[in-house]
Write an enzyme that holds these catalytic residues in place. Structure first.
Site, PDB file in Angstrom:
ATOM      1  N   GLU A 106       0.801  -1.217   0.000  1.00 41.56           N
ATOM      2  CA  GLU A 106       0.000   0.000   0.000  1.00 41.56           C
ATOM      3  C   GLU A 106       0.837   1.271   0.000  1.00 41.56           C
ATOM      4  OE1 GLU A 106      -2.580  -0.609   3.348  1.00 41.56           O
ATOM      5  OE2 GLU A 106      -4.077  -1.660   2.155  1.00 41.56           O
ATOM      6  N   GLU A 137       7.536 -21.581   7.646  1.00 45.00           N
ATOM      7  CA  GLU A 137       7.695 -20.717   8.817  1.00 45.00           C
ATOM      8  C   GLU A 137       8.686 -21.281   9.828  1.00 45.00           C
ATOM      9  OE1 GLU A 137       4.633 -21.518  12.302  1.00 45.00           O
ATOM     10  OE2 GLU A 137       3.611 -20.758  10.527  1.00 45.00           O
TER      11      GLU A 137
END
Length: 324
Positions: A106, A137
């Site tokens: 963004e 992960e």
């Protein structure tokens, strides 16, 4: 009905599945705690569940507020490095990684940053945004390799994000970044976390156990989103990406943003539509430059030069005009 005792019993004992140690570790985390008062929440009316969930969410801003001094210190350190040409790099897995990628993605349309300036790394790569990548992960080595792929420098800032504060990918990213001299921030939702311990700036936003046991996309995710909003937005304010509360570096890449650009110039200058169009035409649509041509009474090339000399800070450029 499952009891608290049942949920945590023998968590540290040897188990057939081989996960006894990890289960014991998870059982100590606030974000993983079982809440017996919600054990029959699936039996409640939808409106009541929504009321409970909304009540849970209202506790998050207070938890963030408790850490504002630490958050501000991390932001100032980040802005200082970015002003020297450094990058802001988020690293996380699952929900935490997705939130980092979201915040990074963004920044270009909001602040006209280059996509390389704010980067989101998620364990498992871009495909992990929509589908879990098994085992990603759990690898500190993967995090180090991802950072090495960016040619990390001492001017960069690496933010490890993990609700539990123990995710190897996030911890590994911070540990590796420190060996490169980069600034490190650890954002988690448990106290005394390995992530905060590894980072120079440990931000532990403890929001308590989740409505759904261990579902850290809920309150923990909300807390992380709030902090990431602060980190990127206030850093950009410090870098001169705004003028007051106006997004003067907005990238007009669609019709809505082109209309917003004109409104921003209008709000900043009070100029009429004709003057606004002329200013934008003279500055190739650059909002900040257009404002400077109007308020400073200079032409487009001069505005660009003044802003370059002021490192993009519009107020400083305006001050330079007024003192000449």
């Amino acid at each position: 009905m499952t009891s608290t005792t049942d949920a945590n019993a023998d968590a540290g004992a040897s188990t057939p599945d081989g996960y006894g140690e990890l289960r014991a570790q998870l059982a100590t985390l606030t974000t993983e705690a079982f809440r017996p008062e919600f054990a029959e929440i699936d039996q409640l009316p939808t409106r009541e569940i929504a009321r409970i969930m909304n009540g849970e969410d209202t506790t998050v801003p207070a938890a963030v507020a408790e850490k504002l001094p630490q958050i501000a210190a991390a932001i100032d350190a980040t802005a200082e490095r970015m002003a020297r040409g450094g990058r802001l790099i988020y690293a996380g897995a699952g929900t935490a990684g997705r939130l980092g990628v979201l915040d990074a993605s963004e920044c270009p349309p909001t602040f006209n940053t280059d996509p390389s300036e704010v980067v989101g790394l998620i364990a498992g790569g871009p495909s992990a945004m929509v589908k879990a990548v098994e085992g990603a992960e759990d690898s500190k080595e993967l995090a180090a390799a991802d950072l090495d792929g960016l040619d990390l420098t001492a001017d960069d800032t690496v933010v490890g994000i993990s609700a539990s504060g123990r995710t190897p990918y996030a911890v590994g990213a911070v540990e590796h970044a420190r060996t490169k001299g980069a600034l490190t921030i650890g954002l988690s939702c448990n106290a005394d976390s390995a992530l905060a311990e590894a980072a120079e700036h440990g931000l532990e936003i403890v929001v308590g156990p989740e409505l759904l046991t261990g579902s850290t996309r809920l309150k923990a995710g909300t807390a992380q989103k709030l902090v990431l909003n602060m980190l990127s937005t206030i850093t950009m304010i410090r870098l001169g990406k705004t003028y007051g509360n106006l997004m003067v570096d907005v990238r007009a890449s669609n019709e809505k943003l082109r209309a917003r650009s004109r409104r921003i110039v209008s709000l900043a200058t009070g100029a009429c539509d004709q003057e606004i169009e002329a200013a934008l035409a003279a500055t190739d649509g650059e909002v900040k430059d257009a404002i400077l041509t109007i308020l400073g009474g200079v032409d487009g090339p001069t505005a660009a030069t003044l802003l370059a000399e002021s490192h993009g800070h519009l107020r400083a450029a305006l001050a330079a005009v007024r003192t000449t």
